[in-house]
Design a protein around this motif. Structure first.
Motif, PDB file in Angstrom:
ATOM      1  N   ALA A  84      -0.045  -1.950  -9.264  1.00  0.00           N
ATOM      2  CA  ALA A  84       0.554  -0.710  -9.923  1.00  0.00           C
ATOM      3  C   ALA A  84       1.435   0.071  -8.795  1.00  0.00           C
ATOM      4  N   PHE A  85       0.627   0.613  -7.735  1.00  0.00           N
ATOM      5  CA  PHE A  85       1.169   1.393  -6.986  1.00  0.00           C
ATOM      6  C   PHE A  85       2.177   0.611  -6.016  1.00  0.00           C
ATOM      7  N   SER A  86       1.945  -0.570  -5.885  1.00  0.00           N
ATOM      8  CA  SER A  86       2.828  -1.356  -4.897  1.00  0.00           C
ATOM      9  C   SER A  86       4.204  -1.912  -5.613  1.00  0.00           C
ATOM     10  N   THR A  87       4.398  -1.725  -6.605  1.00  0.00           N
ATOM     11  CA  THR A  87       5.645  -1.850  -7.147  1.00  0.00           C
ATOM     12  C   THR A  87       6.705  -0.896  -6.757  1.00  0.00           C
ATOM     13  N   ARG A  88       6.181   0.340  -6.230  1.00  0.00           N
ATOM     14  CA  ARG A  88       7.165   1.428  -5.769  1.00  0.00           C
ATOM     15  C   ARG A  88       6.784   1.927  -4.369  1.00  0.00           C
ATOM     16  N   LEU A  89       5.599   1.781  -4.153  1.00  0.00           N
ATOM     17  CA  LEU A  89       5.236   2.328  -2.584  1.00  0.00           C
ATOM     18  C   LEU A  89       5.198   1.276  -1.583  1.00  0.00           C
ATOM     19  N   THR A  90       5.262   1.871  -0.365  1.00  0.00           N
ATOM     20  CA  THR A  90       5.115   0.788   0.587  1.00  0.00           C
ATOM     21  C   THR A  90       3.665   0.504   0.970  1.00  0.00           C
ATOM     22  N   TYR A  91       3.344  -0.552   1.627  1.00  0.00           N
ATOM     23  CA  TYR A  91       2.128  -1.286   1.709  1.00  0.00           C
ATOM     24  C   TYR A  91       1.139  -0.162   2.335  1.00  0.00           C
ATOM     25  N   GLY A  92       1.610   0.707   3.294  1.00  0.00           N
ATOM     26  CA  GLY A  92       0.435   1.565   3.867  1.00  0.00           C
ATOM     27  C   GLY A  92       0.222   2.535   2.991  1.00  0.00           C
ATOM     28  N   ALA A  93       1.136   3.013   2.144  1.00  0.00           N
ATOM     29  CA  ALA A  93       0.922   3.920   1.074  1.00  0.00           C
ATOM     30  C   ALA A  93       0.031   3.562  -0.027  1.00  0.00           C
ATOM     31  N   VAL A  94       0.229   2.226  -0.225  1.00  0.00           N
ATOM     32  CA  VAL A  94      -0.605   1.640  -1.498  1.00  0.00           C
ATOM     33  C   VAL A  94      -1.992   1.588  -1.059  1.00  0.00           C
ATOM     34  N   GLN A 143       1.222  -7.873  -1.899  1.00  0.00           N
ATOM     35  CA  GLN A 143       2.003  -9.039  -2.419  1.00  0.00           C
ATOM     36  C   GLN A 143       3.307  -8.572  -2.520  1.00  0.00           C
ATOM     37  N   LEU A 144       3.554  -7.577  -3.345  1.00  0.00           N
ATOM     38  CA  LEU A 144       5.170  -7.155  -3.704  1.00  0.00           C
ATOM     39  C   LEU A 144       5.759  -6.622  -2.523  1.00  0.00           C
ATOM     40  N   PRO A 145       5.154  -5.714  -1.777  1.00  0.00           N
ATOM     41  CA  PRO A 145       5.950  -5.269  -0.533  1.00  0.00           C
ATOM     42  C   PRO A 145       6.170  -6.336   0.282  1.00  0.00           C
ATOM     43  N   ALA A 146       5.249  -7.197   0.405  1.00  0.00           N
ATOM     44  CA  ALA A 146       5.823  -8.354   1.554  1.00  0.00           C
ATOM     45  C   ALA A 146       6.530  -9.349   0.867  1.00  0.00           C
ATOM     46  N   GLU A 147       6.916  -9.693  -0.356  1.00  0.00           N
ATOM     47  CA  GLU A 147       7.738 -10.471  -0.925  1.00  0.00           C
ATOM     48  C   GLU A 147       9.179  -9.711  -0.617  1.00  0.00           C
ATOM     49  N   GLU A 148       9.131  -8.497  -0.877  1.00  0.00           N
ATOM     50  CA  GLU A 148      10.437  -7.682  -0.764  1.00  0.00           C
ATOM     51  C   GLU A 148      10.979  -7.510   0.788  1.00  0.00           C
ATOM     52  N   ARG A 149       9.919  -7.231   1.827  1.00  0.00           N
ATOM     53  CA  ARG A 149      10.121  -7.034   2.891  1.00  0.00           C
ATOM     54  C   ARG A 149      10.508  -8.659   3.780  1.00  0.00           C
ATOM     55  N   ASP A 150      10.005  -9.323   3.395  1.00  0.00           N
ATOM     56  CA  ASP A 150      10.535 -10.928   3.913  1.00  0.00           C
ATOM     57  C   ASP A 150      11.587 -11.436   3.054  1.00  0.00           C
ATOM     58  N   GLY A 151      12.052 -10.667   1.889  1.00  0.00           N
ATOM     59  CA  GLY A 151      13.153 -11.470   1.261  1.00  0.00           C
ATOM     60  C   GLY A 151      13.011 -12.781   0.491  1.00  0.00           C
ATOM     61  N   THR A 152      11.438 -13.095   0.263  1.00  0.00           N
ATOM     62  CA  THR A 152      11.191 -14.316  -0.406  1.00  0.00           C
ATOM     63  C   THR A 152      11.325 -13.875  -1.883  1.00  0.00           C
ATOM     64  N   VAL A 153      11.433 -12.760  -2.291  1.00  0.00           N
ATOM     65  CA  VAL A 153      11.533 -12.299  -3.742  1.00  0.00           C
ATOM     66  C   VAL A 153      12.831 -12.793  -4.445  1.00  0.00           C
ATOM     67  N   PHE A 154      13.714 -13.018  -3.613  1.00  0.00           N
ATOM     68  CA  PHE A 154      14.855 -13.318  -4.097  1.00  0.00           C
ATOM     69  C   PHE A 154      15.023 -14.733  -4.962  1.00  0.00           C
ATOM     70  N   PRO A 155      14.556 -15.794  -3.862  1.00  0.00           N
ATOM     71  CA  PRO A 155      14.329 -17.476  -4.352  1.00  0.00           C
ATOM     72  C   PRO A 155      13.354 -17.135  -5.503  1.00  0.00           C
ATOM     73  N   LEU A 156      12.446 -16.539  -5.453  1.00  0.00           N
ATOM     74  CA  LEU A 156      11.324 -16.586  -6.307  1.00  0.00           C
ATOM     75  C   LEU A 156      12.003 -16.055  -7.761  1.00  0.00           C
ATOM     76  N   LEU A 157      12.483 -14.899  -7.885  1.00  0.00           N
ATOM     77  CA  LEU A 157      12.958 -14.413  -9.006  1.00  0.00           C
ATOM     78  C   LEU A 157      14.180 -15.298  -9.440  1.00  0.00           C
ATOM     79  N   ALA A 158      14.865 -16.236  -8.567  1.00  0.00           N
ATOM     80  CA  ALA A 158      15.832 -16.963  -9.030  1.00  0.00           C
ATOM     81  C   ALA A 158      15.448 -17.866  -9.822  1.00  0.00           C
ATOM     82  N   LYS A 159      13.987 -17.968  -9.943  1.00  0.00           N
ATOM     83  CA  LYS A 159      13.691 -19.153 -10.963  1.00  0.00           C
ATOM     84  C   LYS A 159      13.272 -18.517 -12.269  1.00  0.00           C
TER      85      LYS A 159
END
Ligand SMILES: Nc1ncnc2c1ncn2[C@@H]1O[C@H](COP(=O)(O)OP(=O)(O)OP(=O)(O)O)[C@@H](O)[C@H]1O
Ligand SMILES: [Mg+2]
Lengths: 262, 250
Positions: free
Chosen positions: A155-165, A73-89
């Motif tokens: 918790a892992f995915s807040t800082r690690l890449t998807y593969g590492a998670v 979830q979080l790595p994909a949001e970040e990779r795709d840039g969708t985290v910006f419009p999301l957190l702008a809410k």
């Protein structure tokens, strides 16, 4: 709370609209079908065996689903840039964390319920008469374990890449299910620092084996005492909450890299 | 009340084993309500970084930023902001209508007011036809429209646009210009970054020029420049002079 649920719904929508989810479902269905029809070791006719191996598959499949679904979830949001419009809410990072966890966990719980229904249905057709209360306890504790696994992956995915998670979470979950129960015995043969390290590991890692009630169900040992059940559920709640707090602390001030697609 | 106020803002990006980047070096900036302000500067000046601070994506290293008198670190500050990212990237697996509904919910809309807002935005962005198609199939221009839709769904009082016209054809740029004008007549505040200086000239009440993380010029267009001079010319002069100072100083 509504905003948390809105975020959770997106997790479900994304899951059911992904092709790889269907591929996974089809592979599982095929495996289950093989297991249920093939007469391995001539045991196939005993429904106990069916339930035992069917539910083992449910454990493996649901753990993998929890790690893959929540961990991305979080790595994909970040990779795709969708985290910006999301957190702008007007939502906080804490709400985002809880929403992602809740969405992933409930999706896994639902998938597990389907799996249990399938296995039970087939076993009942083979004249298995389940102890329904034990079956319900079995599923509920399984879902409790999934809550912890989802929180761990998140918790892992807040800082690690998807593969590492995925790697880290699966190693911890697998290790804790298959190896952790052996650790006290091993520690008896160790000494000094090594023993301490082993015991520390034993107490620090989550004990997923506690949530596995398959044997009670298969051998007709009857339902577990409710106080013990409640304690194990509380253990899950505590662990999940702890992991979510860790996830939040690590995500709270995180800065995002601009998308690599640009 | 000021729509937006930034005081002594500094942002330093630090990463492990990498040189720290001093992206914003002491910016003071304020935007009054119902003002349209163009935020200009060469590539890498720090415009997007300042905008990210306003939305709480980045915490200031020093200084503070407020929106309608609320600290931007509180999530509630974003209730009145509509934001269009530099390259709008939205969930590709949703349809346009679903994305608008989802965005509306995150703003706290529900029931019939949510449905009305979604319909209004579909009409406003002209995406009615494509409303039930997956965003993955949208063209660049349509992406920009749906990005605007998700930003304006809550009828925000402050609209922050990061390069709203980049990648758009002349008609698309004209539409953005009209939209900004329309927002102004409805009493909204618009703060937008852009490299299209001829567009900026036409719609802005005021411009702020940022170079290497510092504000080097600021004011109403007619006050900054003698009549007949183009913004483009002025921009090149100001930025050039600032770079020359920088080179001489270091
Ligand atoms: N996460 C980050 N880590 C390190 N440096 C960064 C980070 N984000 C931005 N920067 C740097 O900060 C500076 C300002 O970047 P910013 O994107 O804010 O500029 P900009 O004015 O928006 O440029 P453009 O017109 O190209 O969009 C640049 O030098 C950039 O490399
Ligand atoms: Mg930029």
């Amino acid at each position: 709370m509504r905003r948390v649920l809105t975020i959770a719904r997106i997790v479900w929508l994304e899951m059911i609209r992904r092709k790889d989810f269907y591929v996974l479902a089809i592979i599982l269905a095929a495996l289950l079908f093989m297991l249920l029809t093939a007469d391995v070791f001539g045991l196939g006719s005993t429904p106990r065996y069916l339930v035992d191996s069917g539910l083992l598959m449910a454990w493996i499949a649901s753990s993998v689903l929890a790690v893959f679904l929540v961990g991305r979830q979080l790595p994909a949001e970040e990779r795709d840039g969708t985290v910006f419009p999301l957190l702008a809410k007007p939502i906080s990072r804490g709400q985002l964390i809880v929403g992602k966890w809740l969405g992933g966990w409930l999706a896994c719980a639902a998938a597990t319920a389907v799996f249990y229904l399938l296995v039970t249905a087939v076993a009942v057709l083979r004249e298995w008469s389940p102890d329904w209360l034990t079956l319900l306890q079995c599923w509920t504790l399984h879902v409790c374990a999934l809550a912890v696994m989802s929180a761990l992956a998140l918790a892992f995915s807040t800082r690690l890449t998807y593969g590492a998670v995925v790697t880290m979470a699966l190693v911890i979950i697998g290790g804790s299910i298959w190896m952790l129960p052996q650790v006290p015995t091993l520690a008896m043969y160790a000494s000094g620092l090594r023993m301490d390290a082993m015991l520390l590991l034993y107490y620090l890692l989550p004990h997923f084996e506690l949530f596995d009630m398959r044997r009670r169900l298969v051998h007709d040992w009857g339902p577990v005492d409710w106080t013990i059940f409640a304690r194990i559920a509380a253990y899950a709640a505590l662990l999940a909450a702890l992991l979510l707090v860790v996830a939040w602390l690590s995500y709270r001030h995180k800065m995002f890299r601009r998308s690599e697609l640009l | 009340m000021k729509a937006l106020e930034i005081k002594g803002l500094e942002v330093i990006f630090r990463a492990w084993r990498r040189r720290a980047v001093h992206a914003v070096r002491g910016v003071d900036l304020s935007v009054e309500e119902n003002e349209v302000v163009g935020f200009l500067g060469p590539n890498g000046a720090g415009k997007t970084t300042v905008i990210h601070v306003l939305l709480g994506f980045i915490e200031p290293t020093r200084g503070e930023a407020r929106v309608f008198d609320r600290d931007v670190r509180q999530s509630i500050a974003r209730q009145r902001i509509g934001y269009l990212p530099e390259h709008p990237q939205l969930y590709r697996f949703l349809t346009g209508r679903e994305l608008l509904t989802y965005s509306g919910r995150l703003f706290g809309l529900k029931g019939s007011s949510l449905r009305d807002a979604v319909e209004r935005m579909l009409e406003f962005t002209g995406l009615g036809e494509a409303a039930d198609r997956k965003i993955a199939s949208y063209s660049r221009g349509m992406l920009q429209r749906i990005g605007i839709g998700q930003a304006l769904i809550n009828d925000p009082d402050l609209v922050i646009l990061d390069e709203p016209t980049s990648g758009l054809d002349p008609l698309g740029r004209l539409e953005i210009r009209r939209m900004i004008g329309d927002l102004r007549t409805r009493g909204k505040t618009v703060f937008f970054s852009s490299h299209e200086l001829s567009e900026v000239e036409l719609v802005s009440d005021r411009v702020v020029i940022l170079t290497a993380g510092r504000v080097v010029a600021e004011g109403r267009i007619e006050e900054l420049m003698p009549a007949g001079k183009r913004l483009e010319q002025y921009f090149v002069e100001v930025v050039g002079a600032s770079w020359a100072r920088e080179a001489a100083g270091s």
